[in-house]
Design a protein around this motif. Structure first.
Motif, mmCIF file in Angstrom:
data_model
loop_
_atom_site.group_PDB
_atom_site.id
_atom_site.type_symbol
_atom_site.label_atom_id
_atom_site.label_comp_id
_atom_site.label_asym_id
_atom_site.label_seq_id
_atom_site.Cartn_x
_atom_site.Cartn_y
_atom_site.Cartn_z
ATOM 1 N N ALA A 27 0.828 -1.211 0.000
ATOM 2 C CA ALA A 27 0.000 0.000 0.000
ATOM 3 C C ALA A 27 0.859 1.255 0.000
ATOM 4 O O ALA A 27 0.576 2.220 -0.721
ATOM 5 N N ALA A 28 1.933 1.263 0.824
ATOM 6 C CA ALA A 28 2.808 2.433 0.876
ATOM 7 C C ALA A 28 3.520 2.649 -0.458
ATOM 8 O O ALA A 28 3.650 3.784 -0.930
ATOM 9 N N LEU A 29 3.970 1.562 -1.081
ATOM 10 C CA LEU A 29 4.656 1.683 -2.365
ATOM 11 C C LEU A 29 3.687 2.105 -3.469
ATOM 12 O O LEU A 29 4.047 2.910 -4.345
ATOM 13 N N GLY A 30 2.463 1.586 -3.430
ATOM 14 C CA GLY A 30 1.463 1.991 -4.419
ATOM 15 C C GLY A 30 1.203 3.487 -4.370
ATOM 16 O O GLY A 30 1.160 4.161 -5.408
ATOM 17 N N ALA A 31 1.043 4.025 -3.158
ATOM 18 C CA ALA A 31 0.814 5.463 -3.006
ATOM 19 C C ALA A 31 2.022 6.260 -3.485
ATOM 20 O O ALA A 31 1.884 7.294 -4.146
ATOM 21 N N THR A 32 3.216 5.764 -3.177
ATOM 22 C CA THR A 32 4.446 6.463 -3.561
ATOM 23 C C THR A 32 4.623 6.500 -5.072
ATOM 24 O O THR A 32 4.936 7.554 -5.648
ATOM 25 N N LEU A 33 4.426 5.373 -5.731
ATOM 26 C CA LEU A 33 4.586 5.325 -7.185
ATOM 27 C C LEU A 33 3.496 6.124 -7.887
ATOM 28 O O LEU A 33 3.740 6.775 -8.913
ATOM 29 N N GLY A 34 2.278 6.081 -7.357
ATOM 30 C CA GLY A 34 1.188 6.851 -7.950
ATOM 31 C C GLY A 34 1.466 8.338 -7.922
ATOM 32 O O GLY A 34 1.183 9.064 -8.885
ATOM 33 N N ARG A 35 2.039 8.818 -6.826
ATOM 34 C CA ARG A 35 2.381 10.237 -6.726
ATOM 35 C C ARG A 35 3.442 10.644 -7.749
ATOM 36 O O ARG A 35 3.538 11.817 -8.112
ATOM 37 N N GLN A 36 4.250 9.682 -8.168
ATOM 38 C CA GLN A 36 5.286 9.976 -9.163
ATOM 39 C C GLN A 36 4.760 9.887 -10.594
ATOM 40 O O GLN A 36 5.524 10.075 -11.528
ATOM 41 N N GLY A 37 3.484 9.582 -10.731
ATOM 42 C CA GLY A 37 2.893 9.512 -12.055
ATOM 43 C C GLY A 37 2.871 8.132 -12.670
ATOM 44 O O GLY A 37 2.417 7.976 -13.822
ATOM 45 N N VAL A 341 10.648 1.132 0.722
ATOM 46 C CA VAL A 341 9.807 2.003 -0.101
ATOM 47 C C VAL A 341 10.484 3.357 -0.303
ATOM 48 O O VAL A 341 10.491 3.910 -1.415
ATOM 49 N N LEU A 342 11.087 3.880 0.766
ATOM 50 C CA LEU A 342 11.775 5.167 0.671
ATOM 51 C C LEU A 342 12.933 5.095 -0.320
ATOM 52 O O LEU A 342 13.153 6.023 -1.110
ATOM 53 N N LEU A 343 13.678 3.996 -0.296
ATOM 54 C CA LEU A 343 14.790 3.821 -1.230
ATOM 55 C C LEU A 343 14.286 3.650 -2.660
ATOM 56 O O LEU A 343 14.835 4.231 -3.609
#
Length: 499
Positions: A27-37, A341-343
């Protein structure tokens, strides 16, 4: 726009990234990648609020990563409890409270701020992460079970997944073959984050986990812990006990059980807890514990160890507990996942890899992830292995019992000695050399206990003559203990570095 679907009719078939599993990492990675487009599809077998007995203590290093990802609001409005450190009780019921280090650079205020973690109900936290993921642009969440990785028939590169959802409305029933509707989704990168019981781990070339012990967990209601807002580790002759508050009125207790599990159904587990655990609990906990034995449901889960490996196959990346596990006594799982996820936020950014079909760039990304995560994952994995082995030491193993006594009393030396170890434990510091230094400091302290005649009890006061007469035998004991300590640490570190 983001979307959440229990069906597939309105869902696109082509994405930039597919994530299998919507736990903490997914879930955290999905949100992170989505924010990057990145157009991201997150697939989860069951989108109901999870019900687990671990993943409830987020160390400061994980909380710091959560803040850096802009997801700190996921710990709000879930009755989360701030955690400031640890309370440790020895087998003789001596206690020591240790706090997380001061935030650097500390302010000039009289009370300097310290790092802190959070403890909470796992399901509430994951549900908030899923909501954040669902509301992120470019993210689609679908409730479905992934049953197959799709591969290019020529190169065997992973190019997507096949999944199914059931037609029946009965949520508790497993769909039969005729009830299943199969769907296929395609993406240049598929991320496997389906947890400790991953069905794709072996297919993607990762090792299988080694079972170490089991946790029996249940909730204590309105329990008063000796040191509020601290994780409690209680050492017993059989195995350690972990307690921490997960809500205003709920405290989680996790009892480590090595070897064969007593049966819950026939009452053996209750008898085991009454005989081996109840006598070692603090008096403030006893009433809640005995009441819980009569009213609460016992939950059991395996504690496993799995060093992380480099994912070699093109088109797929294994992460989370599917990739790497350590004993949960130290509560490091979510810290490792969120730092991963941060990396990955920088390694998988569109600026770093414009085209995820570029397998050469993705291989370099995987290698950078594998080497970059060692700074924190290696420390936390080795620390979890070492602390569990020492805290769960067999009473008949004199070397590990000396290490246990040395470790406990090392924590009592004061803040200047404790900041390093607790900073490592909390995922704040990522130095392998700091870990090595403090581990051997604990070992040396244990050797001093042997030479001073205090290996059985720190309060012993043998005469100088007695110490002198015992010196030859104690020197042999020191050599054996130092060898045992090195054999505990160095192979684990080597396994992590060579994985």
């Amino acid at each position: 726009m983001s979307s959440l679907s229990h069906g597939h009719s309105t869902v696109s078939r082509d994405y930039d990234v597919i994530i299998v599993g919507a736990g903490v990492l997914g879930a955290a990675l999905g949100a992170t990648l989505g924010r990057q487009g990145r157009r991201t599809l997150v697939l989860e077998r069951d989108l109901r609020v999870p019900d687990r007995i671990v993943g409830e203590l987020l160390q400061p290093g994980g909380y710091r990563a959560l803040q850096a990802l802009g997801l700190q609001e996921c710990t709000e409005d879930i009755d989360a409890i701030p955690c400031y450190g640890y309370h440790i009780q020895s087998a003789t019921k001596q206690t020591v409270a240790i706090q997380y280090p001061v935030v650097e650079p500390a302010s000039m205020a009289e009370k300097k701020p310290r790092y802190q973690g959070r403890s909470f109900h796992h399901g509430r936290f994951v549900d908030k992460l899923r909501q954040a993921c669902h509301h992120t642009p470019n993210v689609t969440m679908v409730e479905a079970t992934v049953n197959k990785l799709l591969r290019c028939p020529v190169t065997q590169r992973v190019i997507g997944i096949q999944c199914y959802s059931k037609i029946a409305t009965d949520e508790t029933a497993q769909p039969s073959e005729q009830d299943r509707q199969y769907y296929q989704y395609y993406a240049p990168l598929t991320i496997i984050a389906d947890g400790c019981f991953s069905k794709f781990r072996r297919e993607c070339g990762a090792s299988m986990p080694q079972n170490v012990s089991h946790f029996c967990g249940f909730i204590l209601r309105d329990c008063t812990l000796p040191t509020p807002h601290h994780g409690h580790v209680l050492l017993t002759p059989s195995a350690p006990i972990l307690m921490y508050q997960i809500g205003t009125h709920e405290t989680r207790i996790l009892v480590d059980i090595p070897g064969k599990l007593p049966s819950i159904g026939n009452g053996d587990m209750k008898k085991y807890l009454l005989k081996h655990i109840a006598p070692h609990l603090p008096s403030s906990v006893t009433t809640s514990f005995h009441k819980a034995l009569e009213t609460e449901r016992f939950r059991v889960m395996p504690n496993s160890r799995l060093p992380g490996h480099l994912t070699q196959e093109d088109g797929v990346l294994v992460l989370g507990d599917a990739l790497n596990m350590r004993h949960p006594l130290t509560g490091a799982g979510m810290t490792v996942a969120l730092n991963d996820v941060l990396l990955l936020r920088s390694l998988l950014s569109p600026a770093a890899i414009p085209d995820l079909w570029d397998d050469m760039a993705m291989r370099q990304c995987k290698l950078a992830l594998h080497t970059g995560r060692k700074s924190y994952a290696c420390v936390l994995n080795v620390l979890a292995h070492g602390i569990y082995t020492i805290f769960a030491a067999d009473p008949q193993d004199p070397q590990m019992k000396v290490m246990q006594l040395g470790c406990f009393n090392y924590f009592r030396l004061g803040e200047q000695w404790v900041d390093g170890p607790v900073g490592l434990l909390g995922g704040i510091y990522h130095s392998q050399w700091l870990l090595l230094g403090h581990f051997y400091s604990v070992a040396m302290y244990g050797l001093w206990l042997i030479l001073s005649g205090r290996a059985a009890s720190i309060d012993a006061r043998p005469s100088f003559v007695a110490c002198l007469l015992a010196l030859p035998m104690n020197l042999v004991r020191c050599a054996i203990t130092l060898w045992a300590a090195s054999w505990l640490l160095l192979p684990a570190m080597l396994a992590e570095f060579l994985a």
